[in-house]
Design an enzyme around this catalytic site. Structure first.
Site: not given
Ligand code: PMP
Length: 403
Positions: A121, A198, A201, A224, A361
């Site tokens: 991401h 991270d 997900q 999430k 993203c």
């Molecule tokens: N890493 C991953 C793999 C994600 O899917 C997301 C959220 N889509 C994020 C980071 C960022 O999370 P947040 O917007 O809650 O900070």
């Protein structure tokens, strides 16, 4: 076997309609829905004990502090951290990653190497690029395969004595790929490199054990996994959190302040400057309890069934291509040949079906496949096969209308 009807009754939003159709919520990868018990915890906080924490002598402040610290312990137990002070409550995954990235700015030097995976991401790419700009460290990328898995052979070749940090997601948000993080962590440690995983997900599907994984940092967002937005987790091994400098200066994170010198508070407060998301933290703890009351084995079983059924039914549609076919969580990222994913998503919305469209993203993944984006249906344990049938019918309709 989950009693899905009973579980669905926990989520008031699942009863609503969109454009006159029953809502089918398949955008769980972006954010999960919130069970009544978490909503009640939020209402209870603001109705009965809303107060600032950690510094009040009055009853409300004490009650709020106790609940907030109880939540930290619930989260500690869930992730099996050794100490509750290794759990830093942040505003979410992005915030957590930035705390670590900015901390390493003082510890890296020119020529050091950082490895990220190509499945990341943007929030697990950009902070490391910024870190490289600041320090002169070099960013190396683990490439991916057509099936959406990482080229682990190349990862092993990239590792060397200059490698200081490795960053990888546990589960890819764009494709659902479950990465071999055990192998990634183990191999990095052989070269003395630290690893941040991270888990944004992964946490809706998997209960990670940070001690068993021997991971250095693990980050995630409450929203999430049935919790509220604006709160998340930075787990770090005690000695590493001690080593990193604070991210932000302010109240709550100090021990003593004079104009000559400030000394910092111990963990976890060193990284929790200012008034935190008190209500969010408490609700995060309730969400963790809720997920555990359902049980991760049952969640896994239900989601595997949905993934298998959804894949089988969608694959029957001619011209539909699924991206990411390796070992993965309950995510189906797909395109209809010759049709922009945004157009498909817009028609699905008119039919009451919420999916995500675009690059998620994760532009490097889209560049790899030479596509502008995908339609992503991400399933949670409260979804049903009937909802997948509705998705399949709607995708066929979209294909007919847009071809
Ligand atoms: N890493 C991953 C793999 C994600 O899917 C997301 C959220 N889509 C994020 C980071 C960022 O999370 P947040 O917007 O809650 O900070």
């Amino acid at each position: 076997m989950l009693n899905v009807d009973k579980i669905r009754a926990d989520f008031p939003i699942l009863n609503r309609t969109v454009h006159g159709k029953n809502l089918v919520y398949f955008d769980n990868g972006a954010t999960s829905q919130t069970p009544q018990i978490v909503i009640d915890a939020i209402v209870d906080y603001y109705s009965n004990y809303n107060a600032n924490i950690h510094r009040g002598v009055h009853t409300l402040s004490q009650e709020a502090t106790d609940k907030y610290e109880e939540a930290r312990i619930k989260i500690q137990k869930h992730f099996n951290a050794k100490h509750s002070y290794e759990v830093i409550l942040t505003s979410g995954t992005t915030h957590s990653i930035n705390i670590v990235a900015s901390g390493f700015a003082t510890l890296l030097k020119e020529g050091d190497e950082i490895i990220v995976s190509s499945l990341e991401h943007h929030s697990n790419i950009v902070p490391w690029q910024m870190l490289c700009e600041k320090t002169g460290a070099v960013l190396k990328v683990i490439p991916m395969d057509q099936d959406g898995s990482l080229r682990m052979d190349v990862y092993h070749e990239l590792l060397n004595n200059k490698t200081k940090l490795v960053f990888c997601n546990h589960v890819s948000n764009a494709l659902g790929t479950i990465n071999p993080i055990e192998e990634i962590i183990h191999a990095a440690h052989k070269f003395g490199a630290y690893v941040l995983i991270d888990g944004a997900q992964a946490v809706p599907h998997i209960k990670p054990d940070v001690q068993e994984l021997d991971v250095d940092f693990y980050v995630a967002s409450a929203h999430k996994m049935c919790g509220p937005t604006g709160v998340g987790l930075l787990y770090g091994k005690e000695e590493l959190l001690q080593m990193l400098p604070p991210y932000q200066g302010g109240g709550e994170m100090i021990e003593t302040v004079t104009f000559e010198k400030t000394t910092y508070a111990g963990l976890p407060h060193k990284f929790e400057a200012g008034t935190p998301n008190i209500c969010g933290g408490i609700a995060f703890g309730v969400a963790v309890d809720y997920m555990n009351s359902i049980g991760f084995e049952a969640i896994d079983q239900q989601e595997k069934e949905l993934l298998a059924y959804g894949t089988q039914e969608l694959e029957k549609i001619e011209g539909l291509k699924i991206y990411g076919t390796g070992k993965k969580a309950s995510v189906i990222s797909f395109n209809l040949e010759g049709i922009h994913p945004y157009d498909v998503g817009s028609i699905l919305d008119k039919l009451g079906i919420a999916v995500r469209t675009g690059h998620h993203c994760a532009q490097p993944i889209m560049n790899f496949y030479c596509i502008p984006g995908t339609v992503r249906a991400s399933f949670a344990f409260y979804n049903t096969k009937e909802e997948i049938d509705a998705l399949v019918t709607a995708v066929k309709k979209a294909k007919m209308m847009l071809s």
